[in-house]
Design a protein around this motif. Structure first.
Motif, mmCIF file in Angstrom:
data_model
loop_
_atom_site.group_PDB
_atom_site.id
_atom_site.type_symbol
_atom_site.label_atom_id
_atom_site.label_comp_id
_atom_site.label_asym_id
_atom_site.label_seq_id
_atom_site.Cartn_x
_atom_site.Cartn_y
_atom_site.Cartn_z
ATOM 1 N N THR A 191 0.523 -1.076 0.375
ATOM 2 C CA THR A 191 -0.073 -0.089 -0.113
ATOM 3 C C THR A 191 0.960 0.993 0.278
ATOM 4 O OG1 THR A 191 -0.291 -0.364 1.835
ATOM 5 C CG2 THR A 191 -1.976 -1.018 1.422
ATOM 6 N N ILE A 192 1.868 0.818 0.495
ATOM 7 C CA ILE A 192 3.052 2.406 0.965
ATOM 8 C C ILE A 192 4.318 2.086 0.716
ATOM 9 C CG2 ILE A 192 1.762 3.774 2.467
ATOM 10 C CD1 ILE A 192 3.854 3.767 4.278
ATOM 11 N N ASN A 194 7.769 2.250 1.609
ATOM 12 C CA ASN A 194 9.186 3.465 2.516
ATOM 13 C C ASN A 194 10.196 3.287 1.772
ATOM 14 O OD1 ASN A 194 7.153 3.447 4.763
ATOM 15 N ND2 ASN A 194 7.122 1.360 4.721
ATOM 16 N N THR B 27 -4.031 2.013 7.793
ATOM 17 C CA THR B 27 -3.311 1.805 6.312
ATOM 18 C C THR B 27 -3.768 2.415 5.519
ATOM 19 O OG1 THR B 27 -6.035 0.767 6.267
ATOM 20 C CG2 THR B 27 -4.406 -0.609 7.730
ATOM 21 N N ILE B 72 -1.093 7.647 7.154
ATOM 22 C CA ILE B 72 -0.842 6.694 5.662
ATOM 23 C C ILE B 72 -2.177 7.536 4.721
ATOM 24 C CG2 ILE B 72 -0.877 5.474 4.562
ATOM 25 C CD1 ILE B 72 1.359 5.288 6.180
ATOM 26 N N GLU B 150 4.110 -3.354 7.009
ATOM 27 C CA GLU B 150 3.674 -3.442 5.567
ATOM 28 C C GLU B 150 4.002 -1.671 5.859
ATOM 29 O OE1 GLU B 150 2.743 -6.152 2.776
ATOM 30 O OE2 GLU B 150 1.662 -4.258 1.343
ATOM 31 N N ASN B 151 3.346 -0.708 6.358
ATOM 32 C CA ASN B 151 3.803 0.687 5.926
ATOM 33 C C ASN B 151 4.655 1.015 6.857
ATOM 34 O OD1 ASN B 151 1.793 0.108 4.669
ATOM 35 N ND2 ASN B 151 -0.371 1.223 6.257
ATOM 36 N N VAL B 152 5.512 0.441 8.131
ATOM 37 C CA VAL B 152 6.351 1.337 8.956
ATOM 38 C C VAL B 152 7.787 0.223 8.503
ATOM 39 C CG1 VAL B 152 4.641 1.547 10.233
ATOM 40 C CG2 VAL B 152 5.920 -0.099 10.839
ATOM 41 N N SER B 153 7.310 -1.101 7.720
ATOM 42 C CA SER B 153 9.140 -1.253 8.022
ATOM 43 C C SER B 153 9.461 -1.298 6.661
ATOM 44 C CB SER B 153 9.052 -2.777 9.054
ATOM 45 O OG SER B 153 8.370 -3.611 8.332
ATOM 46 N N TRP B 154 10.943 -1.222 6.475
ATOM 47 C CA TRP B 154 11.302 -1.227 4.894
ATOM 48 C C TRP B 154 10.956 -2.529 4.922
ATOM 49 C CZ3 TRP B 154 16.982 -1.899 4.020
ATOM 50 C CH2 TRP B 154 16.862 -1.155 2.243
ATOM 51 N N SER B 157 7.032 -6.802 3.225
ATOM 52 C CA SER B 157 6.365 -7.195 2.297
ATOM 53 C C SER B 157 5.226 -8.023 1.435
ATOM 54 C CB SER B 157 6.299 -6.074 0.792
ATOM 55 O OG SER B 157 4.997 -5.888 0.137
#
Lengths: 407, 364
Positions: A191-192, A194, B27, B72, B150-154, B157
């Motif tokens: 979704t995003i 990073n 999300t 987000i 998924e959205n905070v950690s590089w 995924s």
């Protein structure tokens, strides 16, 4: 099996131990099972035909149109030679090497970073098929995001191919690809996104090569392609990188050189020399907060000087009308003409449109002048090319005059 | 929370709105919000005396506000990408365009209908549920955790399809026992309707782009004089969001942001993203409305859609006015006064809500 087919044709309902069959089209429970089989077979047959036709159309872009090795090309390597894990993937692509008769600097030219910007790809192809090097070594990657050439963007209505007529009457066909890596190579998008540098981008940008730099050798395909290009820059001691792009005419960064701060002097000198040749071009410094782009990440992570060139391309803009092969090659669009009259564009636009010849001529000429400026600033690392197609010659004779026939 | 605040229904209603928004904030998806925190909040909204229509409306609209609220916000990212604007400095403008309007619209939809929670009834309802305790929420919790990761950690995924699959498999273990094959068939049947709408709409856009109709619409809207342009933005972006709020952000959001260059670009982009988010309430896709209808068990999602219309139009007007006064709003949200004013305003609202509840209680 009969039960299974009947269920597929119909559906389930209820929570009891037995499955209650509800046929399509309402409460026709009394219909004979045979009739539903016929409906099922007809429906599946139609679906199969549609899927097959779509599949053939989709995979028709998987074959690379040939690029003819010009007289100056000494060697053709693959990107996987710099990152073996790319071998056998859709991310692997040719790297054309033009070695000079004299030693000098090393220049990397990127085309096809965004395959829906054909001016950049065509300019790289023209260089491969025409130029030789007198001093220094030139590495040209005409299809930088190779996977993105194998499909085009959904809901953008873009043509899959466009062609250019050669003087002998034959045609050379090229693909109008996508801004992003094919989902067959890399799916799904998060979704995003990073970015490793801490920047946050929309998820789809994870498949945009020009947001993936400096890349990761063990990452997903797009990141690996970026890492392989970084490996070329580092291992081949590249001095200068030029990344060829196009942008929609309503976009503020248009007909411009975007430069990493280290390359500021080089960019300014190039602009001045281009102005003397009658080619108007803007200068834009790479914003430090905009991460993942060639001019920012290659510039920050190597010793190379990096610039990115933009030229207006109506066929990728949001204001465009009918999206056809003709729009790709002529750049003539009535809605853009109106937008220009309304003062909504950042590039000059009139009835003559923005033909592919003009876009490629601008790129090729800017690269030539960029190298002239480089040679003035760094005479100990000269990169001297010969037989670079001239601006006016491309405009007057057309692109076909500089493309070699495919035997 | 419900037990503690059962005598403060208006206050609880607003808190539930914030609770629903949380999933969207992390999300970036109104659909995920409606299906997770929306589904958890529904029994509480129901116990507050709200009908299916009103509860569904609040869940759907809160899902949209949550999707637009920081940190987000995908439509803002997409619009920003179109003009190479990094997603930096959006926190305060997005707080400004979401939380106040979320409070206002929730109150408009529900304030007159909420009543103190009948605790005995509420407990009875909970006891009659086939699966009790923490286990019932486990699939949702796992889903939210995976999406947040998924959205905070590089580098982490799994992708949304796998995340939903994992959560569904957990539900098989923790939820009420059932025939998996049968449930899968039913799920596919339910999904086919929405899938066919999405495919049909995608084909429609493809054809509209090929024959130039899309360019005609975008060009026409973009060439309108300033006043009409604002109207075009207010109507055009949500209308195009009926196809996809993300598509609307890309196709219309970018040129409209360019049309307002020179104002405060981040505030304009935030307001445009709010308008794009409203597209999730516009038929035929209306994902937020359709899924909210599923959550509350309302067969006809148009009832929820109609019930949401006042909130929808108020939000539309608010977003448009934000564009008009983007420069001034930009100065305010970037000033040192913003957070103190915001916290002060929340405190005042809380006091007012508690007073309303006290009055309701005394009347009762």
């Amino acid at each position: 099996m009969n039960r299974f087919c009947a269920d597929l044709c119909s559906g389930f309902s209820g929570t009891g131990k037995s499955w209650k069959v509800i046929p399509f089209g309402g409460e026709r429970i009394g219909d004979p099972l045979k009739k539903r089989y016929v409906q099922f077979i007809v429906f599946i047959s139609v679906v199969l035909v549609v899927v097959l036709l779509s599949g053939f159309s989709f995979t028709s872009m998987w074959k690379d149109p040939p690029i003819v090795r010009g007289p100056g090309v000494s060697e053709v390597k693959m990107l996987s030679d710099w990152l073996p894990s790319l071998s056998g993937t859709k991310g692997d692509t040719e790297v054309y090497i033009i070695r000079g008769s004299e030693p000098g600097g090393n220049f990397l030219l990127l085309g096809g970073n965004h395959p829906n910007e054909p001016g950049g790809t065509l300019a790289a192809v023209l260089m491969i098929e025409n130029v030789s090097s007198l001093a220094g070594t030139v590495y040209i990657i005409p299809r930088a995001n190779h996977s993105a050439f194998t499909h085009n963007d959904p809901m953008e209505g873009a043509p899959q191919f466009f062609s250019i007529e050669l003087p002998d009457g034959s045609r050379r066909t090229f693909r109008f690809g996508s801004r992003r890596t094919n989902p067959v190579s890399q799916w799904p998008d998060p979704t995003i996104y990073n970015h490793p540098t801490g920047s946050t981008l929309g998820g789809s940008e994870i498949s945009n090569l020009n947001r993936a730099f400096p890349g990761r050798e063990d990452g997903i395909i797009t990141e690996r392609v970026a890492a392989a290009i970084m490996n070329i820059v580092k291992q081949e001691k590249i001095d200068l990188v030029c990344d060829l792009h196009e942008s929609s005419p309503e976009y503020p960064v248009n007909n411009a050189i975007v430069f990493h701060q280290e390359a500021a002097e080089l960019a300014i000198m190039t602009q001045m020399m281009l102005e003397m040749e009658g080619v108007d071009i803007r200068l834009e410094e790479s914003p430090p907060s905009l991460r993942g782009l060639t001019h920012r990440e290659i510039g920050d992570n190597s010793d190379a000087y990096v610039v990115l060139l933009e030229v207006a391309n109506p066929s990728q803009g949001r204001l465009r009308g009918k999206t056809t092969e003709e729009l790709v090659t002529t750049g003539v669009d009535k809605y853009y003409l109106q937008a220009s009259k309304d003062g909504k564009l950042f590039a000059p636009y009139d009835e003559t449109g923005y033909p592919l010849e003009l876009r490629v001529a601008r790129h090729v000429t800017t690269v030539r002048v960029l190298l002239d400026s480089w040679n003035m600033m760094f005479p100990d690392r000269m990169i001297m090319l010969s037989d670079v197609p001239a601006y006016n010659a491309i405009l007057s004779d057309g692109l076909g005059a500089f493309l070699k026939p495919v035997s | 929370m419900t037990v503690a605040l059962h005598r403060k229904p208006t206050f609880l209603l607003v808190l539930m709105t914030f609770f629903i928004m949380i999933a969207g904030m992390i999300t970036g998806s109104s659909t995920a919000t409606v299906l997770t925190t929306g589904a958890i909040a529904y029994p509480v909204l129901k116990s507050l005396g709200l009908s299916k229509r009103r509860a569904g409306s609040i869940i759907a609209m809160s899902g949209i506000y949550g999707m637009i609220a920081p940190p987000i916000n995908l439509p803002a990212m997409i619009i920003g990408q179109g003009v190479d604007m990094p997603y930096i400095g959006f926190t305060t403008p997005l707080l400004f365009v979401t939380f106040p309007i979320a409070i206002i619209t929730t109150l408009i939809i529900g304030v007159r209908k909420v009543k103190p929670v009948d605790l005995d009834e509420f407990k009875k309802t909970r006891e009659s549920e086939p699966v009790k305790g923490f286990a019932v929420y486990l699939p949702l919790i796992v889903m939210v955790i995976l999406m947040v990761l998924e959205n905070v950690s590089w580098g982490f995924s799994l992708g949304l399809p796998l995340i939903f699959m994992i959560s569904a498999l957990i539900a098989v273990v923790t939820g009420r026992r059932g025939n998996i094959l049968k449930i899968s068939f039913t799920a596919i049947q339910n999904a086919l309707g929405i899938l066919s709408i999405l495919i049909g709409v995608g084909m429609f856009i493809q054809v509209m782009t090929m024959n130039g109709v899309r360019g005609l619409i975008v060009g026409y809207l973009n060439s309108l004089p300033q006043g009409a342009l604002l109207l075009g933005i207010a109507l055009g972006i949500p209308a195009f969001g009926a196809v996809s709020s993300y598509g609307s952000s890309s196709v219309l959001g970018v040129p409209f942001l360019l049309a307002f260059l020179g104002s405060n670009d981040i505030v304009v982009c935030s307001a445009l993203s709010l308008l794009a988010g409203l597209g999730d309430m516009v038929p035929p896709t209306a994902l937020a409305g359709i899924f909210a209808a599923h959550v509350v068990g309302e067969k006809n999602y148009f009832k929820i859609w109609l019930s949401s219309m006042p909130a929808f139009f108020i939000t539309m007007i608010f977003a448009t006015l934000t564009i008009v006064w983007a420069t001034q709003i930009g100065r305010f949200v970037n000033s040192v006064f913003f957070y103190p004013v915001l916290i002060g305003a929340f405190a005042i609202v809380a006091v007012v809500l508690l007073l309303i509840d006290k009055r309701k209680e005394s009347v009762a």
